[in-house]
Design a protein around this motif. Structure first.
Motif, PDB file in Angstrom:
ATOM      1  N   HIS A  52       0.984  -1.226  -0.014  1.00 30.90           N
ATOM      2  CA  HIS A  52      -0.028   0.053  -0.052  1.00 30.90           C
ATOM      3  C   HIS A  52       0.780   1.296  -0.155  1.00 30.90           C
ATOM      4  N   ALA A  53       0.404   2.525  -0.674  1.00 31.54           N
ATOM      5  CA  ALA A  53       1.240   3.549  -0.571  1.00 31.54           C
ATOM      6  C   ALA A  53       0.001   4.503  -0.016  1.00 31.54           C
ATOM      7  N   PHE A  54       0.153   4.760   1.251  1.00 37.34           N
ATOM      8  CA  PHE A  54      -0.701   5.266   2.107  1.00 37.34           C
ATOM      9  C   PHE A  54      -1.119   6.778   1.554  1.00 37.34           C
ATOM     10  N   GLY A  55      -2.325   6.945   1.329  1.00 40.93           N
ATOM     11  CA  GLY A  55      -3.103   8.265   0.874  1.00 40.93           C
ATOM     12  C   GLY A  55      -2.823   8.345  -0.637  1.00 40.93           C
ATOM     13  N   GLU A  56      -2.581   7.472  -1.356  1.00 38.03           N
ATOM     14  CA  GLU A  56      -2.335   7.652  -2.700  1.00 38.03           C
ATOM     15  C   GLU A  56      -2.909   6.358  -3.597  1.00 38.03           C
ATOM     16  N   ASP A  57      -4.254   6.169  -3.171  1.00 35.93           N
ATOM     17  CA  ASP A  57      -4.831   4.934  -3.927  1.00 35.93           C
ATOM     18  C   ASP A  57      -4.950   5.158  -5.597  1.00 35.93           C
ATOM     19  N   GLU A  58      -4.972   6.480  -6.091  1.00 35.94           N
ATOM     20  CA  GLU A  58      -4.921   6.717  -7.444  1.00 35.94           C
ATOM     21  C   GLU A  58      -3.862   5.862  -8.001  1.00 35.94           C
ATOM     22  N   ARG A  59      -2.710   5.718  -7.262  1.00 34.51           N
ATOM     23  CA  ARG A  59      -1.473   5.045  -8.001  1.00 34.51           C
ATOM     24  C   ARG A  59      -1.492   3.577  -8.088  1.00 34.51           C
ATOM     25  N   GLN A  60      -2.569   3.132  -7.687  1.00 34.66           N
ATOM     26  CA  GLN A  60      -2.551   1.542  -7.595  1.00 34.66           C
ATOM     27  C   GLN A  60      -2.338   0.774  -8.720  1.00 34.66           C
ATOM     28  N   GLU A  61      -2.863   1.206  -9.797  1.00 25.35           N
ATOM     29  CA  GLU A  61      -2.401   0.397 -11.255  1.00 25.35           C
ATOM     30  C   GLU A  61      -1.072   0.592 -11.716  1.00 25.35           C
ATOM     31  N   GLU A  62      -0.622   1.878 -11.415  1.00 28.26           N
ATOM     32  CA  GLU A  62       0.888   2.000 -11.824  1.00 28.26           C
ATOM     33  C   GLU A  62       1.529   1.113 -10.995  1.00 28.26           C
ATOM     34  N   VAL A  63       1.363   1.273  -9.409  1.00 26.07           N
ATOM     35  CA  VAL A  63       2.314   0.585  -8.744  1.00 26.07           C
ATOM     36  C   VAL A  63       2.292  -1.122  -8.965  1.00 26.07           C
ATOM     37  N   THR A  97      -6.800  -1.980   3.370  1.00 24.59           N
ATOM     38  CA  THR A  97      -7.261  -1.967   4.649  1.00 24.59           C
ATOM     39  C   THR A  97      -6.827  -0.569   5.372  1.00 24.59           C
ATOM     40  N   LEU A  98      -5.744  -0.028   5.150  1.00 25.62           N
ATOM     41  CA  LEU A  98      -4.998   1.124   5.651  1.00 25.62           C
ATOM     42  C   LEU A  98      -6.069   2.446   5.281  1.00 25.62           C
ATOM     43  N   THR A  99      -6.502   2.390   3.998  1.00 23.46           N
ATOM     44  CA  THR A  99      -7.396   3.268   3.589  1.00 23.46           C
ATOM     45  C   THR A  99      -8.915   3.081   4.397  1.00 23.46           C
ATOM     46  N   GLN A 100      -9.255   1.966   4.375  1.00 19.20           N
ATOM     47  CA  GLN A 100     -10.484   1.776   4.897  1.00 19.20           C
ATOM     48  C   GLN A 100     -10.366   1.971   6.645  1.00 19.20           C
ATOM     49  N   ALA A 101      -9.364   1.758   7.174  1.00 23.87           N
ATOM     50  CA  ALA A 101      -9.447   2.248   8.640  1.00 23.87           C
ATOM     51  C   ALA A 101      -9.245   3.500   8.577  1.00 23.87           C
ATOM     52  N   ILE A 104     -12.912   4.980   8.201  1.00 30.22           N
ATOM     53  CA  ILE A 104     -13.716   4.527   9.543  1.00 30.22           C
ATOM     54  C   ILE A 104     -13.367   5.416  10.682  1.00 30.22           C
ATOM     55  N   HIS A 105     -11.824   5.592  10.765  1.00 33.41           N
ATOM     56  CA  HIS A 105     -11.422   6.591  12.013  1.00 33.41           C
ATOM     57  C   HIS A 105     -11.983   8.102  11.774  1.00 33.41           C
ATOM     58  N   GLU A 106     -12.177   8.468  10.474  1.00 30.94           N
ATOM     59  CA  GLU A 106     -12.746   9.703  10.088  1.00 30.94           C
ATOM     60  C   GLU A 106     -14.043   9.797  10.406  1.00 30.94           C
ATOM     61  N   LEU A 107     -14.852   8.668  10.168  1.00 29.57           N
ATOM     62  CA  LEU A 107     -16.289   8.352  10.513  1.00 29.57           C
ATOM     63  C   LEU A 107     -16.787   8.656  11.819  1.00 29.57           C
TER      64      LEU A 107
END
Length: 122
Positions: A52-63, A97-101, A104-107
């Motif tokens: 995972h690259a925290f805070g950068e889900d938009e990079r998923q495909e290139e990573v 899971t890091l993004t989901q966590a 959830i913390h924000e909610l």
């Protein structure tokens, strides 16, 4: 149930890959990458590596594309560091899971719960 050897090997792979990502790889797509988990099959032939690259889900495909390209290089370096008869084939997965966590913390932080009255009985 995981054996002790599976757990130990998975832990070693996780540490070695984390170090490789931090020190050895020059590909900018793989910068700031975290290895969150490694799971190995019973025969130690396949390793599922969760990153995972925290805070950068938009990079998923290139990573993920960069990891698939670098899999041979990473496996070769693991072979130099580990004493196994055969180095497991690496299968990379994006770990949400890091993004989901964080979501959830924000909610939970945004919940508006009034304070309970001390004299009120239930």
């Amino acid at each position: 149930m995981k054996t002790i050897k599976q757990k130990r090997t998975a832990s070693h792979i996780k540490m070695a890959l984390s170090e490789l990502f931090y020190r050895e790889l020059s590909d900018p797509r793989l910068q700031m990458l975290t290895v969150t988990d490694v799971r190995i099959d019973r025969e130690l032939l396949f390793a599922d590596v969760y990153v995972h690259a925290f805070g950068e889900d938009e990079r998923q495909e290139e990573v993920m594309a960069a990891l698939e390209k670098a899999a041979g290089f990473l496996r070769h370096h693991l072979g130099q560091q580990m004493r196994l008869r055969q180095i497991p084939n690496l299968h990379f997965h994006w770990d949400p899971t890091l993004t989901q966590a964080a979501h959830i913390h924000e909610l939970l932080d945004n919940l508006d719960i009034p304070p309970a009255n001390k004299g009120e009985e239930e």
